[in-house]
Scaffold this motif. Structure first.
Motif, mmCIF file in Angstrom:
data_model
loop_
_atom_site.group_PDB
_atom_site.id
_atom_site.type_symbol
_atom_site.label_atom_id
_atom_site.label_comp_id
_atom_site.label_asym_id
_atom_site.label_seq_id
_atom_site.Cartn_x
_atom_site.Cartn_y
_atom_site.Cartn_z
ATOM 1 N N GLY A 198 0.806 -1.212 0.000
ATOM 2 C CA GLY A 198 0.000 0.000 0.000
ATOM 3 C C GLY A 198 0.840 1.264 0.000
ATOM 4 O O GLY A 198 0.421 2.303 -0.526
ATOM 5 N N TRP B 294 -3.550 -7.549 -3.127
ATOM 6 C CA TRP B 294 -2.536 -6.513 -2.940
ATOM 7 C C TRP B 294 -1.469 -6.517 -4.018
ATOM 8 O O TRP B 294 -0.938 -5.452 -4.358
ATOM 9 C CB TRP B 294 -1.936 -6.619 -1.533
ATOM 10 N N HIS C 121 -1.346 0.270 -9.779
ATOM 11 C CA HIS C 121 -1.019 1.652 -9.408
ATOM 12 C C HIS C 121 0.484 1.917 -9.411
ATOM 13 O O HIS C 121 0.936 2.898 -8.825
ATOM 14 C CB HIS C 121 -1.594 1.958 -8.021
ATOM 15 N N ALA D 75 -3.630 7.151 7.249
ATOM 16 C CA ALA D 75 -3.716 7.173 5.789
ATOM 17 C C ALA D 75 -2.546 7.915 5.166
ATOM 18 O O ALA D 75 -1.887 8.747 5.800
ATOM 19 C CB ALA D 75 -5.031 7.828 5.345
ATOM 20 N N LEU E 118 -4.272 8.868 -5.036
ATOM 21 C CA LEU E 118 -4.561 7.507 -4.587
ATOM 22 C C LEU E 118 -4.460 7.498 -3.064
ATOM 23 O O LEU E 118 -3.370 7.525 -2.503
ATOM 24 C CB LEU E 118 -3.572 6.514 -5.195
ATOM 25 N N LEU E 119 -5.603 7.501 -2.409
ATOM 26 C CA LEU E 119 -5.654 7.479 -0.952
ATOM 27 C C LEU E 119 -5.654 6.034 -0.480
ATOM 28 O O LEU E 119 -6.461 5.222 -0.938
ATOM 29 C CB LEU E 119 -6.925 8.171 -0.457
ATOM 30 N N VAL E 120 -4.733 5.696 0.416
ATOM 31 C CA VAL E 120 -4.695 4.365 1.029
ATOM 32 C C VAL E 120 -4.916 4.555 2.521
ATOM 33 O O VAL E 120 -4.151 5.272 3.183
ATOM 34 C CB VAL E 120 -3.365 3.640 0.766
ATOM 35 N N TYR F 37 -5.809 2.892 6.418
ATOM 36 C CA TYR F 37 -5.564 1.702 7.240
ATOM 37 C C TYR F 37 -6.389 1.760 8.526
ATOM 38 O O TYR F 37 -6.551 2.819 9.131
ATOM 39 C CB TYR F 37 -4.080 1.617 7.609
ATOM 40 N N GLU G 13 -12.445 1.339 -3.769
ATOM 41 C CA GLU G 13 -12.012 -0.001 -4.151
ATOM 42 C C GLU G 13 -13.178 -0.858 -4.643
ATOM 43 O O GLU G 13 -13.029 -1.635 -5.594
ATOM 44 C CB GLU G 13 -11.322 -0.681 -2.957
ATOM 45 N N THR H 94 -7.978 -0.161 2.738
ATOM 46 C CA THR H 94 -8.684 0.004 1.483
ATOM 47 C C THR H 94 -8.156 1.257 0.794
ATOM 48 O O THR H 94 -7.301 1.963 1.359
ATOM 49 C CB THR H 94 -10.213 0.087 1.693
ATOM 50 N N TRP H 95 -8.659 1.553 -0.398
ATOM 51 C CA TRP H 95 -8.137 2.700 -1.117
ATOM 52 C C TRP H 95 -9.234 3.359 -1.951
ATOM 53 O O TRP H 95 -10.310 2.796 -2.170
ATOM 54 C CB TRP H 95 -6.980 2.275 -2.026
ATOM 55 N N GLU I 26 -9.357 6.131 -5.522
ATOM 56 C CA GLU I 26 -8.682 6.911 -6.550
ATOM 57 C C GLU I 26 -9.392 8.260 -6.686
ATOM 58 O O GLU I 26 -10.613 8.306 -6.788
ATOM 59 C CB GLU I 26 -8.688 6.160 -7.883
#
Length: 237
Positions: free
Chosen positions: A108, A133, A140, A162, A176-178, A180, A210, A232-233, A235
């Motif tokens: 990630g 993953w 990406h 994040a 692109l935000l990831v 946790y 996602e 999760t993520w 866009e």
């Protein structure tokens, strides 16, 4: 000896080097930065969940200096220490949650992942984690190779954290935000996005999550639902 010669050539060229091991580095002017979470003592004594938290916090700090494409991080599936009580993630099906959380942290952030294991999976849950993953990382990869990372919320193990990858292509910025979730229950988290730091006018935009859901986000704030002890993520355009 060849390693020492290499370090000396690096210094003569005025280049910074990060050594793989400290014992051959310091005397020759190299650094030994362990901020991606590489600490063999931790692998042998910390529980997997503690390792994941320590490594993600280390990754957050590491990316203040380096880009994701400059880093790799380890995933110690097999027992790292000769101590028979040392932590491990075998069998993977019984530790699928920890395995996926480890993958989510490493991939990630856009790091290359080095997994110490004999099998990539041993059942449907661990296989799904790998495919999810690895698929994310491949899809990406341009963000990690050609973009940069902004910090959104630092990991502390008590609330969602994040990061935000930014990529600019043909004058168009994408995000692109990831996100946790270190907790055992699903979290609906709200994050303030540092869009101004990316030169992105904070007038909002569209987020593709996602699961394929498309929503507008207001100015520089976004809300995202994160599964228990997972990630999760979304866009952003």
């Amino acid at each position: 000896e060849r390693q020492v010669e290499f370090y000396q050539r690096m210094r003569e060229l005025g280049l910074h080097g990060e050594a793989a091991q400290g014992f051959a580095a310091f005397a020759n002017g190299m650094s030994r930065i362990t901020t991606t979470g590489y600490c063999e003592e931790d692998f042998g004594k910390l529980s997997m969940r503690q390792q994941i938290q320590v490594n993600r916090r280390a990754a957050y700090n590491f990316t203040r200096i380096y880009s994701p494409g400059q880093a790799t991080s380890n995933i110690p599936v097999v027992q790292w220490s000769p101590d028979e009580n040392a932590p491990n993630m075998l069998p993977l099906e019984e530790h699928a949650a920890e395995y996926e959380a480890y993958l989510a942290t490493v991939l990630g952030y856009g790091f290359d992942g080095k997994a110490y294991q004999r099998l990539a999976w041993d059942g449907p849950k661990s296989k799904a984690a790998v495919r999810r993953w690895i698929g994310f990382w491949k899809e990406h990869r341009a963000f990690f190779d050609n973009g940069y990372l902004l910090h959104v919320r630092e990991p502390n193990g008590q609330k969602a954290d994040a990061i935000l990858h930014i990529l600019e292509e043909n004058g168009q910025k994408r995000g692109l935000l990831v996100a946790y979730n270190p907790m055992e229950t699903e979290q609906r988290a709200q994050f303030d996005l540092p869009l101004e730091a990316a030169g992105w006018a904070p007038s909002g935009g569209q987020a593709v999550f996602e699961n394929g859901k498309v929503l507008s986000f207001d100015e520089n704030r976004i809300e995202i639902t994160i599964p228990p002890f997972n990630a999760t993520w979304a866009e952003l355009d």
